[in-house]
Design a protein around this motif. Structure first.
Motif, short mmCIF file in Angstrom:
data_model
loop_
_atom_site.label_atom_id
_atom_site.label_comp_id
_atom_site.label_asym_id
_atom_site.label_seq_id
_atom_site.Cartn_x
_atom_site.Cartn_y
_atom_site.Cartn_z
N PRO A 1 -65.18 11.51 -9.82
CA PRO A 1 -64.60 12.70 -10.48
C PRO A 1 -64.83 13.93 -9.61
N PRO A 2 -64.23 15.06 -9.98
CA PRO A 2 -64.38 16.26 -9.16
C PRO A 2 -65.85 16.55 -8.88
N VAL A 3 -66.14 16.84 -7.62
CA VAL A 3 -67.54 17.07 -7.24
C VAL A 3 -67.94 18.51 -7.57
N HIS B 1 -58.53 17.04 -7.31
CA HIS B 1 -59.92 17.21 -7.70
C HIS B 1 -60.74 15.93 -7.62
N CYS B 2 -60.05 14.78 -7.70
CA CYS B 2 -60.79 13.52 -7.68
C CYS B 2 -60.78 12.94 -6.26
#
Lengths: 144, 80, 144, 80
Positions: free
Chosen positions: B75-77, B49-50
């Protein structure tokens, strides 16, 4: 062409810029701020973007779409800042000779943009709480 | 030791309380930078996710970092 | 809701009428008059519609789309009369909670409208000739 | 014999030189109407490309027609 803007997106102007006498089909997608997400009532949204890489990665996505679904013109604009319910967060428009390419390219572009561009969304809930969308999920993954 | 400028975004920036800092780190890869700045960004481990970029180019967690590099921790978009 | 109009279609107004606080995705399709069809240079188009059955059959199509891809609001407008290159011939817009339903419902609607609604298109070519689109094909079938 | 009002559209209307006429026809189905008005509408036979409606309801070629019905003959459609 992809852009990031802190001001209101104007679809009519964007669309007019895609006019082409060889275009028979135009497909657009708009992401609107919804009043609920995963069961929680949303009051407003805040978008943060890292513009240099939004542009670089966005142009890659447009080129990939063009290679698969030969369109004539495509544009994308993503908002940043504070948005209210109903506001336009992202606009994608594709003009192509036929509707099949227009639909497929538009769908490809928005699907890829959502998972590849460095853009983050913070939801402000009606109950006063707030949270970065998906980041909770990231933390959960990290914990296991 | 390498001098690395680390940039934090969104949730990571809020957790760190700052958007950027320059650190002296004993690191070989982007993943090492992520791990050694855990207390700052607050995420437990780099996962699917990152994302990471080095000097404004998207990179992999296994990408090498050099003295003077700027490492961007995403961080996760969640666009759109 | 489906309409037939002899005057210019205004997408901005149509789209505004589909706003819904529960809508997160909006997809629209526009058919533009293209300057070429099956290799022939087109000067302008003429659309004829039989309105009572365009409306009746169009409402059926919208209901079918709703049954398959639960959208919130959908509208369609089709032009009649003489159109020039670049003019908007048909507009379909769908607002839905998520983008997947919006895209799929919009595509379903335009695909069905094109083959089921009593609307006919006459092409006026740059060389002065003209012809009803597909009717030549019909005559060929009839002859064999 | 039945009194049938026949309406011609687009290419059919242009070929017939009129949009509508009322005829006395010995017909049982929509297909019979199509066949007996061939010289008017100019199409050789009803096939998958042509459509028919009776009294403003979409119909099949095998649909029965009654005295006083209006039969609408549609050449292949091409919307959008």
């Amino acid at each position: 062409m992809i852009e990031v803007t802190a001001t209101r997106i104007e679809p009519a102007e964007l669309q007019a810029s895609l006019q082409d006498p060889g275009a028979g089909g135009f497909c657009s997608f708009e992401g609107w701020v919804r009043n609920v997400n995963e069961g929680r009532a949303v009051e407003r949204l805040e978008y943060e973007a890292y513009e240099p890489l939004v542009i670089a990665e966005g142009e890659k996505v447009l080129a990939e779409a063009l290679a698969q679904f030969p369109y004539l013109e495509a544009r994308c604009v993503h908002r940043t800042g504070l948005l209210e319910i109903g506001d336009l967060a992202v606009w994608v428009g594709v003009a192509a000779p036929h509707r099949d390419e227009a639909f497929k390219a538009c769908r490809y572009i928005i699907d890829e943009l959502k998972v590849r561009l460095p853009i983050w969304k913070k939801e402000h809930y009606v109950d006063g709480d707030s949270g970065w969308v998906n980041c909770e999920r990231c933390a959960e993954h990290g914990a296991t | 030791m390498k001098t690395i400028t680390v940039r934090y975004f969104a949730m990571f920036r809020e957790h760190a309380g700052l958007g950027e800092e320059t650190l002296s780190l004993d690191v070989a890869t982007a993943k090492d930078v992520f791990e050694q700045t855990r207390l700052r960004h607050g995420s437990r481990e780099p996962n699917g996710h990152c994302k990471v970029a080095i000097n404004d180019e998207m990179a992999d967690w296994s990408s090498p970092v050099a003295d003077g590099d700027t490492v961007l921790l995403f961080p996760p978009v969640a666009g759109g």
